[in-house]
Design an enzyme around this catalytic site. Structure first.
Site, PDB file in Angstrom:
ATOM      1  N   SER A  19     -41.693 -18.141   7.159  1.00  0.00           N
ATOM      2  CA  SER A  19     -42.347 -18.012   5.991  1.00  0.00           C
ATOM      3  C   SER A  19     -41.628 -18.811   4.789  1.00  0.00           C
ATOM      4  O   SER A  19     -42.341 -18.875   3.801  1.00  0.00           O
ATOM      5  CB  SER A  19     -42.319 -16.514   5.419  1.00  0.00           C
ATOM      6  N   LYS A  74     -44.122 -21.334   3.138  1.00  0.00           N
ATOM      7  CA  LYS A  74     -45.077 -21.098   2.152  1.00  0.00           C
ATOM      8  C   LYS A  74     -44.913 -21.842   1.164  1.00  0.00           C
ATOM      9  O   LYS A  74     -45.816 -22.214   0.446  1.00  0.00           O
ATOM     10  CB  LYS A  74     -44.977 -19.424   2.152  1.00  0.00           C
ATOM     11  N   TYR A 115     -51.586 -22.797  10.713  1.00  0.00           N
ATOM     12  CA  TYR A 115     -50.623 -22.039  10.166  1.00  0.00           C
ATOM     13  C   TYR A 115     -49.412 -21.695  10.951  1.00  0.00           C
ATOM     14  O   TYR A 115     -48.418 -21.574  10.500  1.00  0.00           O
ATOM     15  CB  TYR A 115     -51.234 -20.718   9.607  1.00  0.00           C
ATOM     16  N   TYR A 119     -41.427 -10.736  -1.407  1.00  0.00           N
ATOM     17  CA  TYR A 119     -42.395  -9.633  -1.024  1.00  0.00           C
ATOM     18  C   TYR A 119     -42.347  -8.497  -1.898  1.00  0.00           C
ATOM     19  O   TYR A 119     -42.216  -8.530  -3.068  1.00  0.00           O
ATOM     20  CB  TYR A 119     -42.348  -9.384   0.480  1.00  0.00           C
ATOM     21  N   VAL A 125     -38.886 -14.729   8.656  1.00  0.00           N
ATOM     22  CA  VAL A 125     -38.510 -13.522   9.764  1.00  0.00           C
ATOM     23  C   VAL A 125     -37.466 -14.221  10.556  1.00  0.00           C
ATOM     24  O   VAL A 125     -36.941 -13.562  11.531  1.00  0.00           O
ATOM     25  CB  VAL A 125     -39.555 -12.977  10.246  1.00  0.00           C
TER      26      VAL A 125
END
Length: 598
Positions: free
Chosen positions: A63, A66, A188, A240, A258
């Site tokens: 992530s 992103k 993705y 988050y 992660v």
């Protein structure tokens, strides 16, 4: 000599060891990761990289991709087009929540999976393969090198991407995605499987910190206005459902993955990356969060920290050979300093000294490796605690190597925690006195005792004379004594001869613009004064005072005239010697002035 910044990073890594948590297990390949692997990397906006641990260990970006995908989507499709598809509001949900904003049907922000899958579809390209190629090339430009994909991670993640597959189809149902959602999903997942190391991530973060310019390649990867947009969303959404805690405790734009990575961006200063696979309940690297909290506190990295803007802290740096003190030295001392003065360097600092400024100063000193370092804080306004601690650590490292750092600090902006002890830093009220000390120290360390039993014979006026001329001039010298503070020569007076100092010190003074008395130069045994009036129409332009009890031998103006008339050959030798000495003094002053102007 170990850099104090490197030393600090190693120490906090040791202090923050043993954090709990577990590796991500919903992707089979990630479940096999070594939970104890670790790396920390700090990259400055001018490309210096500090690492601790296994900084070259490869792992999937996950992530952390992103914000960079979002940046490329803004660049390729424009802010308005991206905003139509994805919002910028914190969701308060977990990263893989299956939800859309009820009012618009858009994903809440590009940092959660729904938003990231959407921005993936907005990269330039006709299909998923072309868009992925754009992402891979763009990520490489941020990192400063070509990147590739961990195919094992890709296969493992795609085969278990049931929740993300549901998100992609939901986005297609609400017309957020156009075309085949499976194509976008594969793109993705492949993008999340790009292989990086901690140094790659730190330099990618440093590119954002540097306004979109890659620190090492110098390439403008992203427009500065888009950088602001990306960092704003990272600040509020990057961590988050722990974003509020992060902003409060750490206070910098960040993004986690992660696989165990976290990046942090301090605009204008540094990019930081940590890799530690054990995750906390929010899916963030547990040890990474602990380290960031510690660094933010110690190094005052919180973006809300109240301080004036940072500027380059190093105003100038030069060796002692280019800026000698105002003391007139004997011939032996001058020759000695000519050999060893480059062992000392002067560092002029200015502005507000934040961490990035202190780091650049420390780096310069470590790279120069001087034996003596004079740090001039005259033009420093404020100094952060971390900067003071870093510079004190530098002093200690220098001492371990047999070197020394001293400070010029008339405003007392850098207090010394060791004041009053034998470890205290030597301090000076002005650069002139610090340079004089540095000269004395270099002479003491490398040249031994340069005192002579015949200070008159060592003087430039005498050392070049023939035996006969030396005998004539010596016979004409007159002994004189002056008490401390007594005026020896008055400003505006007529030329009265050459005054050789045998014992004690004399100071040349002039009136400052505010009317106060200003010391121009200090003269010690083996040097002389008075002869420069010969170049100013026989008028003494400065006042000369005794600094303590002063013993002189004077070759008076009358004696000079008599020798010139009675023995022209000796007179010619004498005048040549005075001209050489005057040129030497003038040349030294010109070099010092040129250095100051530079």
């Amino acid at each position: 000599m170990k850099n104090p910044v490197q030393q600090y990073l190693e120490e906090i890594v040791e202090a923050c060891a043993g954090t709990s948590g577990a590796v991500a297990d919903y992707i089979p390949e990630l479940a096999e990761a070594d939970p104890d692997r670790f790396a920390l990397c700090l990259a400055t906006v001018d490309g210096r990289v500090y690492t601790v641990g296994d900084a070259e260990a490869r792992f999937s970006i996950q992530s952390i991709s992103k914000p960079f995908t979002y940046a490329l989507a803004l660049q390729d499709s424009g802010k308005e087009a991206v905003a139509e598809k994805v919002g910028v509001e914190p969701s308060g949900d977990a990263f893989n929540e299956i939800s859309l904003a009820p009012d618009s049907g858009r994903p809440f922000n590009p940092m959660i999976n729904a938003g990231a899958i959407t921005t993936t579809s907005l990269l330039a390209g006709e299909d998923g393969d072309e868009r992925f190629a754009r992402a891979l090339e763009g990520f490489g430009r941020f990192a400063g090198r070509e990147l590739d994909v961990d195919e094992a991670i890709y296969d493992s993640e795609l085969s278990t991407a049931h929740r993300n597959r549901a998100i992609a189809h939901m986005l297609r149902e609400f017309s957020i995605l156009e075309g085949d959602p499976e194509d976008v999903l594969a793109q993705y997942v492949r993008q999340c499987s790009i292989s990086v190391d901690t140094q790659d991530l730190a330099l990618m973060a440093a590119t954002l910190a540097n306004g979109g310019v890659q620190p090492r390649t110098g390439e403008e990867v992203l427009d500065a206005q888009l950088v602001e947009h990306v960092l704003s969303v990272m600040t509020t959404c990057g961590m988050y459902d722990a974003a509020g805690d992060w902003v409060t405790a750490v206070g910098m734009p960040a993004k986690s993955g992660v696989s165990g990575g976290i990046i942090g961006v301090l605009p204008g200063q540094v990019g930081i990356a940590v890799f530690s696979p054990r995750l906390d309940s929010h899916g963030n690297s547990a040890r990474g969060v602990t380290l960031f909290e510690r660094m933010s506190h110690d190094m005052e990295l919180h973006i809300m920290h109240v301080s004036r803007g940072s500027r380059s802290a190093l105003r100038a740096s030069f060796p002692l050979s280019q800026a000698r003190s105002r003391r007139r030295r004997t011939t032996a001392e001058q020759e000695a300093l000519d050999r060893v003065s480059d062992r000392c360097r002067v560092y002029e600092l200015h502005g507000d000294l934040l961490f990035s400024g202190a780091e650049s100063v420390v780096r310069s000193i470590v790279d120069d490796d001087p034996e003596l370092a004079v740090l001039d804080f005259t033009h420093v306004n404020e100094i952060a605690t971390v900067s003071r601690q870093t510079l004190i650590a530098l002093r200690d490292r220098l001492r371990e190597c047999g070197a020394e750092a001293v400070v010029v600090d008339p405003g007392e902006v850098i207090p010394d925690p060791d004041a009053g002890t034998d470890r205290a830093t030597r301090r000076f009220p002005d650069v002139t006195s610090a340079l004089a000390w540095a000269e004395d120290e270099l002479i003491r360390r490398h040249c031994g005792d340069l005192t002579t039993s015949d200070p008159v014979g060592e003087h430039p006026l005498m050392s070049g004379l023939s035996d006969h001329a030396s005998e004539v001039v010596r016979a004409a010298l007159e002994s004189r004594e002056h008490a401390d503070g007594e005026i020896v020569l008055e400003a505006g007076g007529d030329f009265s001869g050459v005054h050789l100092i045998i014992d004690g010190r004399a100071v040349a003074c002039a009136e400052a613009p505010d009317g106060s008395r200003m010391n121009l130069v200090t003269m010690e045994p083996g040097t002389s004064f008075g002869e420069l009036a010969l170049g100013t129409e026989d008028v003494q332009e400065t006042e000369i005072r005794a600094d303590g009890d002063l013993s002189l031998l004077v070759l008076s103006a009358d004696s000079i005239e008599r020798i010139t008339e009675d023995d022209p050959a000796v007179g010619l030798e004498m005048w040549r010697a005075m001209a050489r000495d005057g040129y030497r003094v003038a040349d030294k002053a010109l070099r010092r002035g040129a250095t100051r102007l530079a």
